[in-house]
Design a protein around this motif. Structure first.
Motif, PDB file in Angstrom:
ATOM      1  N   PRO A 135       0.837  -1.199   0.000  1.00  0.00           N
ATOM      2  CA  PRO A 135       0.000   0.000   0.000  1.00  0.00           C
ATOM      3  C   PRO A 135       0.873   1.251   0.000  1.00  0.00           C
ATOM      4  O   PRO A 135       1.964   1.266   0.577  1.00  0.00           O
ATOM      5  CB  PRO A 135      -0.805  -0.122   1.293  1.00  0.00           C
ATOM      6  CG  PRO A 135      -0.774  -1.577   1.631  1.00  0.00           C
ATOM      7  CD  PRO A 135       0.574  -2.063   1.174  1.00  0.00           C
ATOM      8  N   LYS A 136       0.374   2.310  -0.645  1.00  0.00           N
ATOM      9  CA  LYS A 136       1.126   3.554  -0.685  1.00  0.00           C
ATOM     10  C   LYS A 136       0.211   4.684  -1.135  1.00  0.00           C
ATOM     11  O   LYS A 136      -0.963   4.454  -1.459  1.00  0.00           O
ATOM     12  CB  LYS A 136       2.330   3.443  -1.628  1.00  0.00           C
ATOM     13  CG  LYS A 136       1.957   3.234  -3.090  1.00  0.00           C
ATOM     14  CD  LYS A 136       3.166   2.963  -3.947  1.00  0.00           C
ATOM     15  CE  LYS A 136       4.163   4.072  -3.959  1.00  0.00           C
ATOM     16  NZ  LYS A 136       5.352   3.746  -4.788  1.00  0.00           N
ATOM     17  N   SER A 137       0.725   5.877  -1.198  1.00  0.00           N
ATOM     18  CA  SER A 137      -0.026   7.026  -1.689  1.00  0.00           C
ATOM     19  C   SER A 137       0.863   7.816  -2.633  1.00  0.00           C
ATOM     20  O   SER A 137       2.082   7.601  -2.686  1.00  0.00           O
ATOM     21  CB  SER A 137      -0.494   7.911  -0.529  1.00  0.00           C
ATOM     22  OG  SER A 137       0.628   8.381   0.209  1.00  0.00           O
ATOM     23  N   LEU A 138       0.260   8.719  -3.384  1.00  0.00           N
ATOM     24  CA  LEU A 138       0.993   9.574  -4.321  1.00  0.00           C
ATOM     25  C   LEU A 138       0.867  11.033  -3.890  1.00  0.00           C
ATOM     26  O   LEU A 138      -0.193  11.455  -3.404  1.00  0.00           O
ATOM     27  CB  LEU A 138       0.444   9.425  -5.741  1.00  0.00           C
ATOM     28  CG  LEU A 138       0.565   8.055  -6.416  1.00  0.00           C
ATOM     29  CD1 LEU A 138      -0.027   8.113  -7.819  1.00  0.00           C
ATOM     30  CD2 LEU A 138       2.008   7.571  -6.460  1.00  0.00           C
ATOM     31  N   SER A 139       1.911  11.787  -4.102  1.00  0.00           N
ATOM     32  CA  SER A 139       1.855  13.224  -3.840  1.00  0.00           C
ATOM     33  C   SER A 139       1.074  13.915  -4.960  1.00  0.00           C
ATOM     34  O   SER A 139       0.835  13.331  -6.031  1.00  0.00           O
ATOM     35  CB  SER A 139       3.274  13.796  -3.771  1.00  0.00           C
ATOM     36  OG  SER A 139       3.889  13.743  -5.062  1.00  0.00           O
ATOM     37  N   ASP A 140       0.706  15.138  -4.721  1.00  0.00           N
ATOM     38  CA  ASP A 140      -0.002  15.906  -5.753  1.00  0.00           C
ATOM     39  C   ASP A 140       0.854  16.045  -7.009  1.00  0.00           C
ATOM     40  O   ASP A 140       0.333  15.989  -8.133  1.00  0.00           O
ATOM     41  CB  ASP A 140      -0.357  17.298  -5.219  1.00  0.00           C
ATOM     42  CG  ASP A 140      -1.451  17.253  -4.157  1.00  0.00           C
ATOM     43  OD1 ASP A 140      -2.163  16.226  -4.094  1.00  0.00           O
ATOM     44  OD2 ASP A 140      -1.597  18.234  -3.410  1.00  0.00           O
ATOM     45  N   LYS A 141       2.153  16.228  -6.810  1.00  0.00           N
ATOM     46  CA  LYS A 141       3.057  16.364  -7.957  1.00  0.00           C
ATOM     47  C   LYS A 141       3.095  15.073  -8.769  1.00  0.00           C
ATOM     48  O   LYS A 141       3.065  15.101 -10.001  1.00  0.00           O
ATOM     49  CB  LYS A 141       4.462  16.734  -7.484  1.00  0.00           C
ATOM     50  CG  LYS A 141       5.448  16.948  -8.630  1.00  0.00           C
ATOM     51  CD  LYS A 141       6.819  17.380  -8.110  1.00  0.00           C
ATOM     52  CE  LYS A 141       7.782  17.604  -9.270  1.00  0.00           C
ATOM     53  NZ  LYS A 141       9.126  18.027  -8.789  1.00  0.00           N
ATOM     54  N   GLN A 142       3.184  13.930  -8.073  1.00  0.00           N
ATOM     55  CA  GLN A 142       3.203  12.642  -8.775  1.00  0.00           C
ATOM     56  C   GLN A 142       1.899  12.421  -9.556  1.00  0.00           C
ATOM     57  O   GLN A 142       1.911  11.939 -10.683  1.00  0.00           O
ATOM     58  CB  GLN A 142       3.411  11.508  -7.780  1.00  0.00           C
ATOM     59  CG  GLN A 142       4.825  11.413  -7.243  1.00  0.00           C
ATOM     60  CD  GLN A 142       4.947  10.370  -6.159  1.00  0.00           C
ATOM     61  OE1 GLN A 142       4.144  10.317  -5.226  1.00  0.00           O
ATOM     62  NE2 GLN A 142       5.959   9.508  -6.272  1.00  0.00           N
ATOM     63  N   ARG A 143       0.783  12.760  -8.952  1.00  0.00           N
ATOM     64  CA  ARG A 143      -0.508  12.629  -9.626  1.00  0.00           C
ATOM     65  C   ARG A 143      -0.546  13.480 -10.900  1.00  0.00           C
ATOM     66  O   ARG A 143      -0.977  13.015 -11.956  1.00  0.00           O
ATOM     67  CB  ARG A 143      -1.642  13.052  -8.685  1.00  0.00           C
ATOM     68  CG  ARG A 143      -1.912  12.082  -7.543  1.00  0.00           C
ATOM     69  CD  ARG A 143      -2.830  12.695  -6.501  1.00  0.00           C
ATOM     70  NE  ARG A 143      -3.114  11.781  -5.417  1.00  0.00           N
ATOM     71  CZ  ARG A 143      -4.262  11.116  -5.271  1.00  0.00           C
ATOM     72  NH1 ARG A 143      -5.241  11.288  -6.144  1.00  0.00           N
ATOM     73  NH2 ARG A 143      -4.447  10.302  -4.257  1.00  0.00           N
ATOM     74  N   HIS A 144      -0.093  14.724 -10.775  1.00  0.00           N
ATOM     75  CA  HIS A 144      -0.106  15.632 -11.920  1.00  0.00           C
ATOM     76  C   HIS A 144       0.794  15.118 -13.045  1.00  0.00           C
ATOM     77  O   HIS A 144       0.392  15.112 -14.215  1.00  0.00           O
ATOM     78  CB  HIS A 144       0.344  17.029 -11.483  1.00  0.00           C
ATOM     79  CG  HIS A 144       0.489  18.000 -12.620  1.00  0.00           C
ATOM     80  ND1 HIS A 144      -0.599  18.508 -13.322  1.00  0.00           N
ATOM     81  CD2 HIS A 144       1.604  18.533 -13.203  1.00  0.00           C
ATOM     82  CE1 HIS A 144      -0.171  19.313 -14.267  1.00  0.00           C
ATOM     83  NE2 HIS A 144       1.160  19.356 -14.224  1.00  0.00           N
TER      84      HIS A 144
END
Length: 280
Positions: A135-144
């Motif tokens: 499990p993990k999450s993405l930063s706003d920059k990674q999403r963009h």
């Protein structure tokens, strides 16, 4: 995953895949660099680029794992197709859309992020997605950056078809004896082929930006009336023009008009039937 989800525009979406020649394709090594870029952006070990066909997700690029096809009902990407936006599932074992998916469980895939590959009309052709085994999450920059990468991949995929079409059309455009012109949506001339200038005695420079109706002397507004329905005519529209050229003779052309929804242009193909009409 018991349910299989289809967007409302599914029929049109499948027709778009066929039109873009994106159905039934195998792996394309040229796309691997984009899958690798997706891994780097998100710090994920695996990524894939795939087209979503009627019952099958067909993989065109795969980095970090080996896949060629997946049954559509067993994909998480079916939800990305539905959403038309970036879909991130931080823990697939806890999300109802993926928790009972056999591929997710067997492969111990714990993280998913997918971007829809969407054409100019908003129809989703496929996805570029990344996966991780924890499990993990993405930063706003990674999403963009992942979304921007998806836009680039779509342009590459559609550009290949358009490049092939442009080559074929350019050759026909120049060599055929048939009259061809390209119009904008208001029926102004964008381009004409040599046969157009030869048959009608109008130079290319004098044609550019002019109304087709005025060039063809559509005094009865027959062409204008016929072309009002061009956008909704799936198989195009036929019409006939009669034009008096500089030497006073009449030129009769049978036209077939077809609307190009992708480029928002009207393609006009004409056949000079003057001689046939005179003989009849």
């Amino acid at each position: 995953m018991a349910n299989q989800n289809f967007p409302e525009n599914e029929w049109r979406r499948i027709e778009k895949l066929k039109s873009y020649e994106l159905m039934g394709l195998g792996k394309d090594p040229e796309l691997d660099v984009f899958a690798q870029a997706a891994c780097l952006i998100t710090d994920c070990p695996a990524a894939l680029i795939a087209m979503m066909e009627e019952q099958t997700q067909r993989i065109q690029s795969c980095v970090g794992m080996e896949l060629d096809t997946v049954e559509r009902k067993n994909t998480v990407c079916q939800y990305t197709i539905l959403s038309k936006e970036l879909l991130v599932i931080e823990d697939t074992f806890e999300d109802p859309r993926s928790s009972s998916n056999p591929l997710i469980r067997e492969g111990n895939i714990r993280f998913y992020a997918g971007v829809p590959l969407m054409d100019e009309d908003g129809d989703v052709l496929g996805t570029i997605c990344v996966i991780d085994f924890q499990p993990k999450s993405l930063s706003d920059k990674q999403r963009h950056l992942l979304e921007e990468l998806g836009i680039g991949v779509t342009k590459i995929l559609l550009g290949k078809k358009r490049k092939r079409q442009a080559g074929y059309f350019s050759e026909i455009f120049q060599l055929t004896n048939n009259v061809i012109c390209v119009l904008d949506e208001s029926c102004q001339i964008k381009d004409v082929n040599p046969a157009f200038t030869s048959v009608l005695g109008i130079s290319r420079s004098d044609s550019m930006g002019k109304s087709l109706f005025s060039l063809l002397q559509d005094d009865t507004n027959t062409l204008a009336s016929d072309l009002k329905q061009i956008v909704d005519a799936d198989y195009g529209i036929q019409s006939t023009s009669s034009t008096f050229v500089t030497d006073g003779s009449e030129v009769i052309i049978e036209w077939h008009f077809k609307y190009d929804a992708i480029n928002h242009e009207i393609l006009a193909f004409g056949r000079n039937v003057t001689k046939e009409r005179q003989e009849n």
